[in-house]
Design an enzyme around this catalytic site. Structure first.
Site, PDB file in Angstrom:
ATOM      1  N   LYS A  92      45.444   5.665  51.156  1.00 11.61           N
ATOM      2  CA  LYS A  92      45.604   6.703  52.180  1.00 11.61           C
ATOM      3  C   LYS A  92      46.292   6.077  53.388  1.00 11.61           C
ATOM      4  O   LYS A  92      45.922   4.980  53.809  1.00 11.61           O
ATOM      5  CB  LYS A  92      44.232   7.249  52.573  1.00 11.61           C
TER       6      LYS A  92
ATOM      7  N   SER B  60      41.170  15.816  54.471  1.00  8.66           N
ATOM      8  CA  SER B  60      42.433  15.233  54.854  1.00  8.66           C
ATOM      9  C   SER B  60      43.042  14.311  53.799  1.00  8.66           C
ATOM     10  O   SER B  60      44.248  14.061  53.832  1.00  8.66           O
ATOM     11  CB  SER B  60      42.251  14.443  56.152  1.00  8.66           C
TER      12      SER B  60
ATOM     13  N   SER C  13      36.554  14.858  54.112  1.00 11.22           N
ATOM     14  CA  SER C  13      37.947  14.535  53.794  1.00 11.22           C
ATOM     15  C   SER C  13      38.162  13.805  52.476  1.00 11.22           C
ATOM     16  O   SER C  13      39.306  13.676  52.035  1.00 11.22           O
ATOM     17  CB  SER C  13      38.560  13.702  54.922  1.00 11.22           C
TER      18      SER C  13
END
Lengths: 95, 485, 490
Positions: free
Chosen positions: C78, C159, C183
């Protein structure tokens, strides 16, 4: 809770974010909506309850007083948008 | 006599509170492992934590915590076993994180007291409000470039103790005495070197005035970052007069932050601090509450040095010194130690006089330090011994002292080498007296005729004839005897 | 060889150790998949050459008998984790060109275990969002599509949407995510994969771009429970550089997958069944309860009475912390600078241009709730209610061993279906936020498809530092669910 334009302007100033004058009203509406949403909390009785600032059930760990870092001015400045002579720079400040 | 400033409308009293930022003596920074040394190349003592890079996290330096507790104990203050670090949020060029990690609601040290020594020999207790740990900011330089300010983050993250007094001071002198005494204590404790020139001790002064007799406090102004005790006093005095002028001309003082211009001796409003501040303090979620044990505190307490007030009392009781001399000698731990070494087993008053006289004068006039004193304690003590046993006179001792400074040799060696041993042989002194008398029959007659003042002239002449080596007491006695003949 | 991207991590490690294929081959297969699926916009930065080098080194280590726990496994990171020498953007314009000179602890741990990184994955800007649409680089696309409208692009959730999309689309075998309010779990559910937000303090936050420090927690995302256990084992561990990192040992998480949950008490919180809960989500939950019963566990109705306050608490605490955490993006030391006539002018222009709308909105709210006169009414109040929420869980865990809930109130929605009303958008996280506020571990796993062909996930919540029970229970559910569906084109 409803925020007026002036308050939104003041918040933007504190947060150092330019908000064009013609967006203030819209933003005031949005932020007011959020505040209204979070205000449900007022119905909860929290007398005698300590704020929970962290979930970690620990004391603060400490490190020894030893120099382990630094001596890397180049790396520290490597991403600077406008470094000069080993310094970061900003528009001139008058104190 | 209380300090007042006479205005056109009457007498005004000053109310002064001081906030001192004292740089903690530590090798590494408060929340990072970068070095704290003064004067390094720009940005060379910076970790990514200090520079506020993404994802960087603070970890606290144990020694800095210890130093804060030690200082708190030295200020006879409450130590809070649980304290909390909070973020003070504001934007500035030398504040890389956009917030300063400080302590707000729960500082590590609470209320304490500092006893200040006033010039008239009296003392006054000034309250300590709190002491908290916080990070220093970096340094902005505004005069390096026509359109830019330069930022050096070497100082960013260095541990500071902010020591806040109560508004207990009433004159610039008291403020000066407070700073002097605080610096003495910090140096005794070895928690801050107290060097105001290098900025390791900085002072913000909160000043307000009120008509004598008025209760309650009027609006104060904060004068930022004054870098010497003398300037603090000047700034306070200037600021107080400014307030009085404003009030007396019908105006009102606005609470603001001001800067002291030492060149002009004036304070002025700080443009960069014009925005109303709203620091939005909240507990730093990257740091948990700082919890220390009573054992930790007791352990530090056990290693505290004798503090200046205690030492001063002991010097007065054990060495018979007066308050002033004792106060001067304990002002630095090294001078007190030096005195004790010289005075041990000797005439302590004589030791104090020599140290505060010739020794301090020499020390201040040259490139000396306590690590490299002009004369060692052993040599100064040895010299006092030679005075005491009559080997040298006090007058000769002054020469011996100078030779010791120059050569570093022992007083005995100098006396031997330079032949400075005083003459205590009655015959030799009498012979010299006879010669002076013979050469000055008219003056002898004048003395005998009642002009006693000339006695001193004879003493001087004989002393000169013996190259100053005649024992002064014997010389006086013998001359007096001679005139009676 | 063509099926290398279909392997699980456990399967690939087995194949590598048996010499059935090399790390280079495995990595190459995933680089190809990454190139083939660029339309999903899952990556912000691809690092194929670096990956090839790492794979080569991995093969050498394996040859030398020095293979690490994840040696040769191609992962995605990420783009919130700082990676030395590789652009780290947090999907924000304000971090333009930012190339860290340091490596986050979690990614360094993965490297030390031998993992190969294929690049940096898309996310909501600064991890603020539930759709991936707030990314400066454009939203990642969910590889799943509705059977009723296969052409409509769906969000992968957020997210960690790029992570979820890349794992689901078999571009990477696993990925790192971070979870502040859901997330990891919500995008895992939207993309039909498994993800776990570990207990707060289990994985180091050092080197992870901060959103809300008291909530942020890195965690793994993968296609099976066992793969998540393997990844977490390598990512986790006490880090002296993070003061909130827990000094606890890292167990062998994979060993917890015994399949035996007999006698376990599973809490079913009544507050997670609000009126109007999506019927298919409700059905999936009932099905989950039934599987656990079948395996010998006992469902227990529990109450978490302060659940409904979790969202308001979160939307005070998280923006407050964010407003302070994001103050460092000021155009001075890294990233974007928009010139200004004065220091403040430069700050304001830089931050206005650099932060997207959602981030600006949250900074403003956070600034407001911390400001003089409002702190007690908002921030302090929220942190008090947060304690009540955490205590609800503490009480519940006195009688149950694990809690089962839906992960999200719906399946993935369309990229154009989103609303401008932030509060409605935030409701996506209604089931995941309470766990975050309490710092507890939460795992989402796929349990089936809805009638429109989209995956649904269920969430397991555990006691602090008891991720093992979550893995064990999730393993049983995974077996029962036998979720073998794959998105179109995989």
């Amino acid at each position: 809770m409803s925020l007026d334009k002036g308050t939104v302007r003041a918040i933007a100033e504190l947060a150092r974010i330019d908000v064009p004058e013609d967006e203030l009203d819209h933003l005031a509406g949005e932020l007011s909506g959020i505040l209204t949403f979070v205000e449900h909390l007022s119905e909860v009785n929290t007398d005698g309850i300590a704020p929970m600032n962290s979930v970690a059930d620990l004391g603060l760990p400490m490190r020894a007083d030893i120099v382990t870092d630094g001596n890397q001015a180049e790396a520290v400045l490597a991403n600077a948008p406008d470094a000069m002579d080993g310094f970061f720079t900003v528009p001139k400040v008058v104190e | 006599m209380a300090y007042v400033i006479q205005g056109e409308t009457g007498d005004w009293e000053l109310v002064i509170g001081l906030e001192v930022h004292a740089q903690v003596i530590s090798k590494a920074k408060l929340f990072s492992g970068a070095a704290t040394e003064f004067g390094a190349e720009p940005n060379s003592q910076v970790s990514f934590v200090d520079a506020g890079f993404p994802g960087m996290l603070p970890v606290i330096n144990a020694l800095c915590v210890e130093q804060a507790v030690r200082t708190g104990l030295g200020l006879k203050a409450q130590i809070n076993l649980t304290s909390v670090f909070a973020r003070k949020n504001y934007f500035y060029a030398d504040l890389p994180q956009g917030y300063q990690i400080s302590q707000y609601e729960l500082p590590i040290v609470g209320e304490g007291t500092l006893l200040i020594d006033l010039p008239d020999g009296t003392t006054k207790a000034v309250g300590i409000e709190r002491l908290h740990l916080e990070q220093d900011a970096g340094k902005s330089m505004h005069d390096q470039h026509p359109t830019k300010s330069f930022i050096d983050l070497n100082r960013s993250g260095v541990a500071l103790m902010e020591i806040v007094s109560k508004p207990d001071m009433r004159s610039p002198e008291e403020a000066g005495a407070y700073l002097t005494k605080l610096r003495t204590i910090l140096r005794y404790l070895e928690t801050c070197d107290g060097n105001m020139q290098e900025g390791s001790m900085r002072c913000d002064a909160n000043v307000s005035v009120r008509p004598v007799g008025e209760q309650g406090l009027r609006t104060r102004c904060e004068i930022k970052n004054v870098n010497s005790i003398r300037f603090v006093q000047q700034a306070i005095e200037y600021e107080a007069r400014r307030h009085i002028d404003v009030y007396e001309s019908g105006g009102d003082i606005r609470q603001e932050t001001r800067l002291f211009d030492s060149g002009k001796g004036e304070t002025r409003s700080m443009r960069s601090k014009e925005h109303a501040h709203d620091y939005r303090y909240f507990p730093d979620p990257d740091l948990l509450p700082l919890v220390i044990g009573q054992n930790f505190v007791d352990g530090i307490k056990a290693t505290l040095p004798e503090l200046p007030d205690d030492k001063k009392a002991r010097f007065m009781a054990d060495f018979g010194l007066n308050a002033y001399d004792a106060g001067v000698l304990v002002a630095e731990r090294a001078s007190a130690d030096f005195f004790e070494e010289v005075a041990k087993g000797r005439d302590s008053k004589m030791a104090a006089n020599w140290i505060m006289g010739d020794f301090f004068a020499t020390m201040n006039s040259g490139d000396y330090s306590w690590e490299k004193p002009p004369v060692t304690a052993a040599n100064l003590g040895g010299m006092i011994d030679l005075i005491k046993d009559g080997t040298i006179s006090t007058r000769l001792a002054k020469d011996v002292f100078i030779f010791m400074v120059e050569s570093g040799k022992s007083p005995a060696a100098i006396v031997e080498e330079k032949g400075l041993k005083q003459v205590t042989d009655t015959g030799a002194i009498e012979k010299a007296i006879d010669e002076v008398f013979a050469a000055n029959p008219d003056k002898v007659a004048e003395v005998k005729g009642g002009k006693d003042k000339l006695m001193g002239w004879f003493v001087g002449q004989v002393m000169k004839a013996t190259q100053g080596k005649a024992n002064p007491a014997m010389l006086n006695e013998l001359i007096a005897k001679k005139f009676k003949e | 060889m063509t099926n290398l991207t279909k392997l699980t991590i456990a399967g690939a490690l087995n194949g590598l150790s048996k010499g059935e294929f090399t790390a280079e081959e495995l990595t190459e297969a995933h680089i190809k998949a990454t190139e083939a699926k660029r339309a999903l916009n899952a990556f912000i930065t691809e690092t194929p050459d670096m990956a090839r080098d790492q794979a080569k080194e991995s093969d050498a280590r394996r040859q030398a008998g020095k293979a690490g726990a994840l040696d040769g496994i191609p992962l995605g990171i990420k783009d919130l984790f700082c990676t030395k020498g590789v652009l780290t953007s947090a999907a924000s314009h304000i971090l333009d060109g930012f190339t860290p000179q340091y490596e986050s602890t979690v990614t360094a741990n993965l490297k030390a275990a031998g993992a190969v990184s294929l690049g940096k994955l898309n996310l909501d800007e600064f991890a603020m969002g539930s759709s991936n649409l707030t990314s400066y680089y454009g939203g990642a696309v969910n590889p799943w599509t509705k059977t009723s409208d296969p052409s409509a692009k769906l969000v992968p959730g957020g997210s960690s949407g790029g992570s979820a999309a890349a794992v689901a689309a078999r571009m990477v075998m696993g990925a790192t995510g971070t979870d502040t309010g859901g997330s990891i779990r919500q995008p895992a559910a939207f993309c039909g994969i498994t993800g776990i937000k570990p207990t707060y303090g289990r994985c180091s936050r050092w080197g992870v771009v901060a959103f809300a420090s008291s909530l942020d927690q890195p965690g793994p995302m993968a296609r099976t429970v066992e793969d998540c256990a393997l990844l977490l084992g390598a990512m986790a561990g006490h880090d002296p550089k993070d003061s909130t990192s827990a000094p606890v040992a890292v167990p062998n998480f994979a060993a917890a997958l015994t399949g035996d949950i007999r006698g376990l008490k599973v809490g079913i919180p009544q507050e997670y069944r609000p009126d109007g809960l999506n019927a298919e989500v409700s059905q999936a939950w009932e099905q989950g309860i039934q599987w656990l019963k079948d395996a010998g566990a006992t469902p227990v109705e529990i109450s978490l009475p302060h659940t409904k306050y979790a969202l308001p608490v979160y939307y005070i605490v998280a923006p407050a912390e964010a407003s302070s955490n994001l103050a460092r993006y000021d155009g001075v030391r890294f990233g974007l600078r928009v010139p200004g006539t004065s220091l403040d002018d430069m700050y304001k222009k830089t931050r206005a241009a650099g932060f997207g709308k959602e981030v600006r909105r949250r900074i403003m709210i956070g600034t407001y709730v911390l400001s003089a006169g409002y702190y007690d009414a908002y921030y302090a109040k929220a942190q008090k209610v947060r304690r009540l929420i955490a205590e609800d869980f503490t009480k519940a865990f006195q009688t149950v061993d694990v809690i089962l809930t839906p992960t999200a109130p719906s399946a993935a929605f369309g990229m154009t279906e989103t609303t401008d009303d932030p509060v409605t958008m935030w409701l996506n996280d209604v089931f995941t936020i309470p766990t975050s506020l309490a710092g507890l571990p939460g795992l989402s796993l796929p349990v089936g498809l809805n009638s429109d062909g989209l995956p649904l996930g269920l969430q397991l919540i555990g006691r602090p530092f008891d991720e093992e029970t979550l893995f064990k229970v999730a393993g049983v559910m995974e077996t029962a669910a036998s979720f073998t569906a794959v998105p179109e084109g995989v």
